[in-house]
Design an enzyme around this catalytic site. Structure first.
Site, PDB file in Angstrom:
ATOM      1  N   ARG A  80      46.180 -22.504 -31.531  1.00 38.27           N
ATOM      2  CA  ARG A  80      45.172 -21.762 -31.801  1.00 38.27           C
ATOM      3  C   ARG A  80      45.542 -20.373 -31.978  1.00 38.27           C
ATOM      4  O   ARG A  80      46.431 -19.798 -31.465  1.00 38.27           O
ATOM      5  CB  ARG A  80      44.232 -21.858 -30.447  1.00 38.27           C
ATOM      6  CG  ARG A  80      43.817 -23.122 -30.218  1.00 38.27           C
ATOM      7  CD  ARG A  80      43.038 -23.160 -28.581  1.00 38.27           C
ATOM      8  NE  ARG A  80      42.303 -24.512 -28.551  1.00 38.27           N
ATOM      9  CZ  ARG A  80      42.854 -25.434 -28.115  1.00 38.27           C
ATOM     10  NH1 ARG A  80      44.119 -25.358 -27.804  1.00 38.27           N
ATOM     11  NH2 ARG A  80      42.202 -26.747 -28.135  1.00 38.27           N
ATOM     12  N   HIS A 180      52.917 -33.524 -34.233  1.00 39.15           N
ATOM     13  CA  HIS A 180      51.996 -33.791 -33.222  1.00 39.15           C
ATOM     14  C   HIS A 180      52.060 -35.246 -32.635  1.00 39.15           C
ATOM     15  O   HIS A 180      51.087 -36.049 -32.462  1.00 39.15           O
ATOM     16  CB  HIS A 180      50.474 -33.486 -33.742  1.00 39.15           C
ATOM     17  CG  HIS A 180      49.552 -33.020 -32.547  1.00 39.15           C
ATOM     18  ND1 HIS A 180      49.376 -33.843 -31.491  1.00 39.15           N
ATOM     19  CD2 HIS A 180      48.895 -31.829 -32.237  1.00 39.15           C
ATOM     20  CE1 HIS A 180      48.589 -33.204 -30.653  1.00 39.15           C
ATOM     21  NE2 HIS A 180      48.234 -32.108 -31.070  1.00 39.15           N
ATOM     22  N   ASP A 243      47.375 -29.510 -21.017  1.00 42.16           N
ATOM     23  CA  ASP A 243      47.258 -29.027 -22.161  1.00 42.16           C
ATOM     24  C   ASP A 243      48.099 -27.657 -22.465  1.00 42.16           C
ATOM     25  O   ASP A 243      47.079 -26.419 -22.218  1.00 42.16           O
ATOM     26  CB  ASP A 243      45.766 -28.914 -22.714  1.00 42.16           C
ATOM     27  CG  ASP A 243      45.672 -28.938 -24.216  1.00 42.16           C
ATOM     28  OD1 ASP A 243      46.719 -28.588 -24.857  1.00 42.16           O
ATOM     29  OD2 ASP A 243      44.429 -29.157 -24.796  1.00 42.16           O
ATOM     30  N   GLU A 310      55.085 -31.232 -28.476  1.00 45.93           N
ATOM     31  CA  GLU A 310      54.972 -30.574 -29.766  1.00 45.93           C
ATOM     32  C   GLU A 310      55.734 -29.214 -29.905  1.00 45.93           C
ATOM     33  O   GLU A 310      55.541 -28.259 -29.091  1.00 45.93           O
ATOM     34  CB  GLU A 310      53.566 -30.036 -30.029  1.00 45.93           C
ATOM     35  CG  GLU A 310      52.580 -31.074 -29.939  1.00 45.93           C
ATOM     36  CD  GLU A 310      50.958 -30.744 -29.426  1.00 45.93           C
ATOM     37  OE1 GLU A 310      50.584 -29.756 -30.130  1.00 45.93           O
ATOM     38  OE2 GLU A 310      50.338 -31.341 -28.397  1.00 45.93           O
TER      39      GLU A 310
HETATM   40  O1  LIG Z   1      39.592 -34.080 -29.857  1.00 44.94           O
HETATM   41  C1  LIG Z   1      41.012 -34.321 -29.151  1.00 44.94           C
HETATM   42  C2  LIG Z   1      41.429 -33.146 -28.363  1.00 44.94           C
HETATM   43  O2  LIG Z   1      41.155 -32.043 -29.075  1.00 44.94           O
HETATM   44  C3  LIG Z   1      41.661 -30.898 -28.441  1.00 44.94           C
HETATM   45  O3  LIG Z   1      43.169 -31.020 -27.932  1.00 44.94           O
HETATM   46  C4  LIG Z   1      44.256 -30.271 -28.675  1.00 44.94           C
HETATM   47  C5  LIG Z   1      45.132 -29.598 -27.607  1.00 44.94           C
HETATM   48  O4  LIG Z   1      43.912 -28.790 -27.035  1.00 44.94           O
HETATM   49  C6  LIG Z   1      46.192 -28.646 -28.103  1.00 44.94           C
HETATM   50  O5  LIG Z   1      46.831 -28.009 -27.374  1.00 44.94           O
HETATM   51  C7  LIG Z   1      47.023 -29.917 -28.736  1.00 44.94           C
HETATM   52  O6  LIG Z   1      48.046 -29.331 -29.439  1.00 44.94           O
HETATM   53  O7  LIG Z   1      46.547 -30.723 -29.760  1.00 44.94           O
HETATM   54  C8  LIG Z   1      45.328 -31.190 -29.046  1.00 44.94           C
HETATM   55  C9  LIG Z   1      44.706 -32.272 -30.190  1.00 44.94           C
HETATM   56  O8  LIG Z   1      44.205 -31.541 -31.037  1.00 44.94           O
HETATM   57  C10 LIG Z   1      40.898 -30.594 -27.433  1.00 44.94           C
HETATM   58  O9  LIG Z   1      41.376 -29.420 -26.606  1.00 44.94           O
HETATM   59  C11 LIG Z   1      40.603 -31.663 -26.341  1.00 44.94           C
HETATM   60  O10 LIG Z   1      39.971 -31.369 -25.051  1.00 44.94           O
HETATM   61  C12 LIG Z   1      40.435 -32.642 -27.212  1.00 44.94           C
HETATM   62  O11 LIG Z   1      40.355 -34.113 -26.267  1.00 44.94           O
END
Ligand SMILES: OC[C@H]1O[C@H](O[C@H]2[C@H](O)[C@@H](O)[C@H](O)O[C@@H]2CO)[C@H](O)[C@@H](O)[C@@H]1O
Length: 345
Positions: A80, A180, A243, A310
Site C-alpha cells: 500500500r 504474489h 497480513d 511476498e
Molecule cells: O480481497 C482479498 C484480500 O485483499 C486484501 O489482502 C491483501 C493484503 O492486505 C496484502 O497485504 C497482501 O499483500 O495482498 C492481499 C491480497 O491483495 C485485503 O486486505 C484482504 O482483507 C482481502 O481478503
C-alpha cells in the site's frame, strides 16, 4: 529440459498464452501471459504423480473476480502507498486509489492487469520465459514510462528464479515488484502441517487500514516470532491470521535466504531468497466469497488454506525514509530477484 507454449484461452478479446518449463528432475512450472502469472509449480510425489504447490484458477476471469492477486506479478509498487500520495523530485504525486483511499499493489492498472509479450530461452541447465511490456505513465498513472521484463527461470537444482528488470525513461519513477504466490505444500485445504521460519527480528506496526505507522516492533515474545520454525496454523490461530510485513535481518541488497516454508507429511520445503528487505506474509484468513481454487475440485476456498509469501521492499517505502529506496532514477535499469528453491526430504 523442455519449453511448451500453448494457447490458454481468450480473455477480454486477448489471446492468453500458457508457457510450461520442465527440468530434468521431473519438476515443471507454468506461467500465463495475463498478469505474468505463475500458474503451476508441479513437483513429483513418490509415485510419480504431480502435485501443484501453488494456488491457481481455471480461467483468467477467476483471477479478477477477487482481490487475492493470486500468484500474479505485482508492480510498479507492491503493498500500500498511503492515500496513493508521495513526493518525488520535489513534486507531489497523486495516484488513483483502489482500496480505502490507498493505492494497493500498483493500482487497478498495474502489472497484474496486463497481458505480457512472451519470449523463451533455453540454456544448458535451465529454461526461461521472459514477459515484457512497455508501460507508459498513461497506463498505470505512475510518473514516467517504464520498460519491464519479468523472467521466470527453472533450473536443474529445482530453483524457480524470478528476475524483475525495469528501465526508466526520461522521468524518475518507482519500482518495487513482487510475486504474489500462494503456497500450500500439502494435500489438505489448510496449513496445519506447515512450519514457517523467517529471518526477521522486527515487523512493521500497521494502522487499521494496514498502512505502516513508521514503527518497527520486536518479534520477540509475540506470535510474529518465526526466527525458529513455528507451526503456521497455531501461529495463525494465536494472531487471527497474518497480513504483515516482516523486516528481513541484515541490511543487504544481495540475494540471501529470507524464509523457509516446510510441510511435515510430504517432507517438501520451499526456501525463499531475495535481494530486498521485507517479506509480506498474508495467510488469507478471512472468508473469500466465491473463490474456488482448482486443487479443491469445485469446493470453496477455506480461510487460511494457503499462505502468500511476498518478498519486496518494505511497503510505503516512498513515504518512510528508513524503509528502503524504491526510486528508479531517469534512464536507469534496475533488477530485483526472488528465488524459490524446492527440496524434499
Ligand atoms: O480481497 C482479498 C484480500 O485483499 C486484501 O489482502 C491483501 C493484503 O492486505 C496484502 O497485504 C497482501 O499483500 O495482498 C492481499 C491480497 O491483495 C485485503 O486486505 C484482504 O482483507 C482481502 O481478503
Amino acid at each position: 529440459m523442455e519449453i511448451i507454449t500453448q494457447k490458454f484461452e481468450k480473455y477480454q478479446d486477448q489471446e492468453i498464452k500458457k508457457v510450461t518449463l520442465k527440468n530434468d528432475c521431473g519438476v515443471a512450472i507454468s506461467c500465463l501471459s495475463m498478469g505474468a502469472t505463475w500458474y503451476e509449480f508441479l513437483v513429483p510425489d513418490k509415485d510419480g504423480n504431480k502435485h501443484n504447490l501453488i494456488m491457481n484458477f481455471a480461467h483468467c476471469a477467476d483471477y479478477y473476480s477477487n482481490g487475492l492477486c493470486c500468484c500474479q506479478s505485482i508492480g510498479r509498487v507492491a503493498g500500500r502507498i498511503k492515500k496513493g500520495h508521495f513526493k518525488l523530485n520535489q513534486q507531489e504525486v497523486q495516484l488513483l486509489p483502489n482500496e480505502n483511499g490507498n493505492t494497493l499493489h500498483g493500482g487497478n492498472h498495474g502489472f497484474r492487469f496486463l497481458n505480457w509479450k512472451i519470449t523463451t530461452q533455453k540454456e544448458h541447465n535451465s529454461v526461461s520465459v521472459i514477459f515484457s511490456n512497455k508501460i507508459s505513465e498513461k497506463i498505470d498513472g505512475f510518473p514516467g514510462d517504464l520498460d519491464v521484463e519479468i523472467k521466470y527461470t527453472l533450473n536443474n537444482q529445482n530453483q524457480v528464479m524470478i528476475l524483475y528488470t525495469a528501465k526508466s525513461g526520461s522521468k524518475l519513477t518507482l519500482f518495487n515488484p513482487t510475486c504474489h504466490a500462494y503456497f500450500n505444500l500439502s494435500d489438505q485445504p489448510n496449513l496445519a502441517s506447515h512450519k514457517l521460519k523467517i529471518n526477521s527480528t522486527q515487523y512493521l506496526e500497521l494502522d487499521t487500514e494496514l498502512i505502516p505507522t513508521g514503527n518497527m516492533l520486536a518479534v520477540e515474545n509475540t506470535p510474529y516470532d518465526f526466527r525458529d520454525f513455528q507451526n503456521l496454523e497455531s501461529a495463525i490461530s494465536k494472531n487471527n491470521g497474518f497480513d504483515d510485513a516482516f523486516v528481513i535481518d541484515g541490511a543487504s541488497t544481495n540475494l540471501r535466504p529470507v524464509a523457509v516454508l516446510s510441510e511435515q507429511t510430504s517432507g517438501r520445503a520451499i526456501t525463499i531468497s531475495s535481494d530486498s528487505n521485507c517479506l509480506v506474509v498474508y495467510t488469507m484468513s478471512q472468508n473469500q466469497p466465491g473463490v474456488k481454487f482448482i486443487r479443491d475440485g469445485g469446493k470453496f476456498a477455506q480461510p487460511s488454506e494457503a499462505v502468500a509469501l511476498e518478498a519486496q521492499t518494505l511497503p510505503d517505502a516512498i513515504n518512510n525514509d528508513d524503509f528502503g529506496n524504491i526510486v528508479l532514477p531517469a534512464n536507469t535499469t534496475k533488477s530485483h530477484e526472488i528465488v524459490f528453491t524446492f527440496t524434499q526430504k
